[in-house]
Design an enzyme around this catalytic site. Structure first.
Site, mmCIF file in Angstrom:
data_model
loop_
_atom_site.group_PDB
_atom_site.id
_atom_site.type_symbol
_atom_site.label_atom_id
_atom_site.label_comp_id
_atom_site.label_asym_id
_atom_site.label_seq_id
_atom_site.Cartn_x
_atom_site.Cartn_y
_atom_site.Cartn_z
ATOM 1 N N THR A 76 -10.218 0.270 -4.563
ATOM 2 C CA THR A 76 -10.623 -0.919 -5.321
ATOM 3 C C THR A 76 -9.852 -0.999 -6.639
ATOM 4 O OG1 THR A 76 -12.848 -0.580 -4.452
ATOM 5 C CG2 THR A 76 -12.595 -2.217 -6.179
ATOM 6 N N ASP A 119 -4.845 -4.935 -8.628
ATOM 7 C CA ASP A 119 -4.993 -5.488 -9.977
ATOM 8 C C ASP A 119 -4.268 -4.618 -11.005
ATOM 9 O OD1 ASP A 119 -6.628 -7.460 -8.887
ATOM 10 O OD2 ASP A 119 -8.447 -6.286 -9.208
ATOM 11 N N GLY A 165 0.823 -1.205 0.000
ATOM 12 C CA GLY A 165 0.000 0.000 0.000
ATOM 13 C C GLY A 165 0.851 1.246 0.000
#
Length: 287
Positions: A236, A240, A210
């Site tokens: 979100t 990915d 993060g």
């Protein structure tokens, strides 16, 4: 070859995550395309990698396949079946953090024959990317052997069943701290990476942290890249996005430092926007 999930994301903006027994008002409601597999395929395509997505949707998910196609993903191995498309219910709080419930739907219906079909479509030297949102991941790992593939595994969402997968067949793990702790029973980044090396000595590990950045490790090599400071709106899809850009650079033969840098830049832009797939930036923005 990304063998992964395709979901519909139902996103609710809330003051805080709903508590047991609480009925909570949502300030906003949006439908996005999602699924870790689909998100990573779109990130790969937007990073200018050549990507085929193997997956399954219901009749309610035709627009998702179309979105993947428009993003530049090869969708020839996406099948439409009678089972409803997988979906996620996502809460996003005022700090941009998310809490997610997933229903597998069509993502949980792959047969042995379909697994063989997908793997037979791979060529020697290809990358095979897997997450943990479809069924039979352990079987896919087993069947991927002796095909001269580089197998990348993002064990998300993390479950106890992963411990029974043949993880020794993974060439590159891409994990966050929660996944790292579950796999290794360690808490600190250094302890997670040291234990991953002991458990899977032939594998490389990329640990995303993060706002603390990302660390890559292989044998004695350990490379850390700092995160970029941004105002997060919705986290979100950040992981990915990182995976797509990291692997796109890796597939082009770039050095690990550049792969990490591109992934970090892309995910920094991603968190400043709402949604999962819709928040993934294009290569031109990263440059």
């Amino acid at each position: 070859m990304n063998f992964g999930s395709i979901n519909i994301d139902y996103v609710y903006s809330v003051e805080h995550f709903v508590r047991p027994g609480e009925t909570l008002k949502s300030d906003n409601y949006t439908i996005f395309s999602g699924g870790k597999g689909a998100n990573q395929s779109i990130a790969l395509a937007r990073a200018k990698a050549e990507v085929i997505h193997a997956g399954k949707i219901g009749n309610d998910g035709a627009w998702l396949k179309e979105k993947l196609q428009k993003s530049g993903v090869n969708t020839s191995l996406i099948k439409t079946i009678d089972t409803p498309t997988g979906h996620a219910v996502i809460q996003v709080n005022k700090d941009g953090e998310n809490a997610i419930i997933i229903h597998g739907g069509a993502n949980q219906t792959f047969t042995d024959a379909e697994i063989e079909e997908v793997l037979d479509s791979c060529e020697a030297g290809d990358f095979l990317l897997l997450q943990n949102e479809i069924n039979a991941v352990g079987k896919i790992l087993q069947k991927s052997q002796n095909r001269d593939l580089t197998v990348i595994f993002n064990p998300a969402p993390i479950t106890d069943a992963i411990q029974n997968y043949p993880l020794e067949f993974v060439d590159i793990f891409i994990i966050n701290e929660v996944e790292g702790e579950t796999l290794t029973k360690q808490k600190s980044p250094d302890a997670i990476l040291n234990t991953m090396q002991k458990l899977y000595p032939k594998s490389k590990t990329v640990l995303t942290l993060g706002k603390a950045g990302v660390i890559y490790t292989h044998n004695e090599q350990r490379i850390k890249t700092a995160a970029l400071k941004v105002k997060a709106v919705d986290t979100t899809g950040a992981g990915d996005t990182f995976i797509g850009y990291f692997l796109a650079e890796l597939s082009r033969g770039s050095k690990i430092e550049k792969c990490l840098e591109m992934g970090t830049r892309a995910s920094a832009i991603c968190v400043t926007r709402k949604g999962a797939a819709d928040s993934i930036p294009k290569l031109e923005e990263i440059i």
